[in-house]
Design an enzyme around this catalytic site. Structure first.
Site, PDB file in Angstrom:
ATOM      1  N   LEU A  43       0.880  -1.167   0.000  1.00 26.47           N
ATOM      2  CA  LEU A  43       0.000   0.000   0.000  1.00 26.47           C
ATOM      3  C   LEU A  43       0.915   1.213   0.000  1.00 26.47           C
ATOM      4  O   LEU A  43       1.930   1.228   0.701  1.00 26.47           O
ATOM      5  CB  LEU A  43      -0.902   0.040   1.251  1.00 26.47           C
ATOM      6  CG  LEU A  43      -2.007  -1.010   1.392  1.00 26.47           C
ATOM      7  CD1 LEU A  43      -2.733  -0.823   2.724  1.00 26.47           C
ATOM      8  CD2 LEU A  43      -3.006  -0.947   0.240  1.00 26.47           C
ATOM      9  N   ASP A  44       0.564   2.239  -0.771  1.00 32.94           N
ATOM     10  CA  ASP A  44       1.343   3.471  -0.741  1.00 32.94           C
ATOM     11  C   ASP A  44       1.407   4.008   0.690  1.00 32.94           C
ATOM     12  O   ASP A  44       0.506   3.755   1.498  1.00 32.94           O
ATOM     13  CB  ASP A  44       0.700   4.544  -1.631  1.00 32.94           C
ATOM     14  CG  ASP A  44       0.819   4.218  -3.114  1.00 32.94           C
ATOM     15  OD1 ASP A  44       1.601   3.326  -3.480  1.00 32.94           O
ATOM     16  OD2 ASP A  44       0.116   4.875  -3.909  1.00 32.94           O
ATOM     17  N   THR A  45       2.430   4.786   0.976  1.00 29.19           N
ATOM     18  CA  THR A  45       2.597   5.362   2.312  1.00 29.19           C
ATOM     19  C   THR A  45       1.334   6.095   2.763  1.00 29.19           C
ATOM     20  O   THR A  45       0.875   5.939   3.899  1.00 29.19           O
ATOM     21  CB  THR A  45       3.797   6.326   2.326  1.00 29.19           C
ATOM     22  OG1 THR A  45       4.985   5.581   2.025  1.00 29.19           O
ATOM     23  CG2 THR A  45       3.954   6.998   3.682  1.00 29.19           C
ATOM     24  N   ARG A  57      -4.712   5.624  -8.453  1.00 29.18           N
ATOM     25  CA  ARG A  57      -4.389   7.045  -8.558  1.00 29.18           C
ATOM     26  C   ARG A  57      -4.337   7.490 -10.020  1.00 29.18           C
ATOM     27  O   ARG A  57      -4.873   8.546 -10.379  1.00 29.18           O
ATOM     28  CB  ARG A  57      -3.065   7.326  -7.850  1.00 29.18           C
ATOM     29  CG  ARG A  57      -3.139   7.078  -6.346  1.00 29.18           C
ATOM     30  CD  ARG A  57      -1.777   7.052  -5.688  1.00 29.18           C
ATOM     31  NE  ARG A  57      -1.097   8.345  -5.773  1.00 29.18           N
ATOM     32  CZ  ARG A  57       0.154   8.541  -5.357  1.00 29.18           C
ATOM     33  NH1 ARG A  57       0.848   7.530  -4.848  1.00 29.18           N
ATOM     34  NH2 ARG A  57       0.697   9.737  -5.464  1.00 29.18           N
TER      35      ARG A  57
END
Length: 217
Positions: A54-56, A156
């Protein structure tokens, strides 16, 4: 930092990853998930290991394997697209359609000025996301995303280039203004297993979604 556990059995944990906590150690140093894995042993000798990314900025459901064999099986399930994932994100606007299906191949590019990012490209890796509007509030939209593939930054880029409106607070594909982070949350994950019940977990929308007028229920 207390990390909530959403699902637990002998081979898997699903944690509710806080926004802002990176999976891997940042180059500049600082806290990351690795610092918390020992506290997630829960009586086991081995610390669990993350199966996917998961992205930060992204909060929510993250699957951890509690032994190497389980990690290998879960990774194969992701590769075979046998994992169901649901995300919620806040768009920095209101789309014309109320639902859709985005198919955009994605490739990675890099430049000295902007760093690396993903872009739609014919020679990229195929990616597919289904989406639907859940709610609108003050010119912003809560959208449910169901990615069928798991490309880097897929949701995104699909929001910005497929729907045409970036996620609120996304500094790479939109604008940092309007939110302290990219407003994306991993709401649910289901992993089918042979001869065992599914791994299934859900995570409620976090407080910063509620502050924008988007709360569960």
């Amino acid at each position: 930092m207390n990390i909530p556990i959403l699902y637990e059995d002998g081979e898997a944990l699903v944690i509710d990853k806080p926004a802002g906590l990176p999976i891997d150690r940042p180059r500049k140093g600082g806290e990351c998930l690795e610092d918390h894995l020992d506290s997630l042993k829960l009586g086991f000798q081995r610390a669990p290991t993350p199966v996917h990314r998961l992205d930060t900025d992204t909060s929510g459901c993250l699957l951890l394997a509690r032994n190497p064999k389980a990690h290998k099986r879960f990774a194969a399930a992701f590769e075979a697209q046998a994992v169901t994932k649901v995300y919620h994100g806040v768009l920095a606007g209101v789309p014309q359609d109320s639902e859709g299906r985005i198919e955009l191949a994605l490739a990675k590019i890099s430049s000295a000025e902007k760093g690396w990012r993903m872009i739609p490209a014919r020679k990229g890796k195929p990616s597919l996301t289904e989406w639907r509007v859940v709610a609108e509030h003050e010119g912003r939209t809560l959208v449910e995303f169901r990615p069928a593939t798991g490309r880097t930054h897929q949701i995104r880029v699909h929001a910005a280039s497929g729907i045409g409106i970036a996620l609120l607070g996304d500094p790479v594909y939109g604008s940092r203004s309007g939110a302290a982070r990219t407003m994306l949350h991993a709401s649910a994950i289901t992993v089918a297993r042979e001869g065992k019940p599914d791994i299934a977990a859900t995570s409620p929308l976090p407080a910063d979604f509620a502050a924008l007028g988007f709360a569960d229920g």
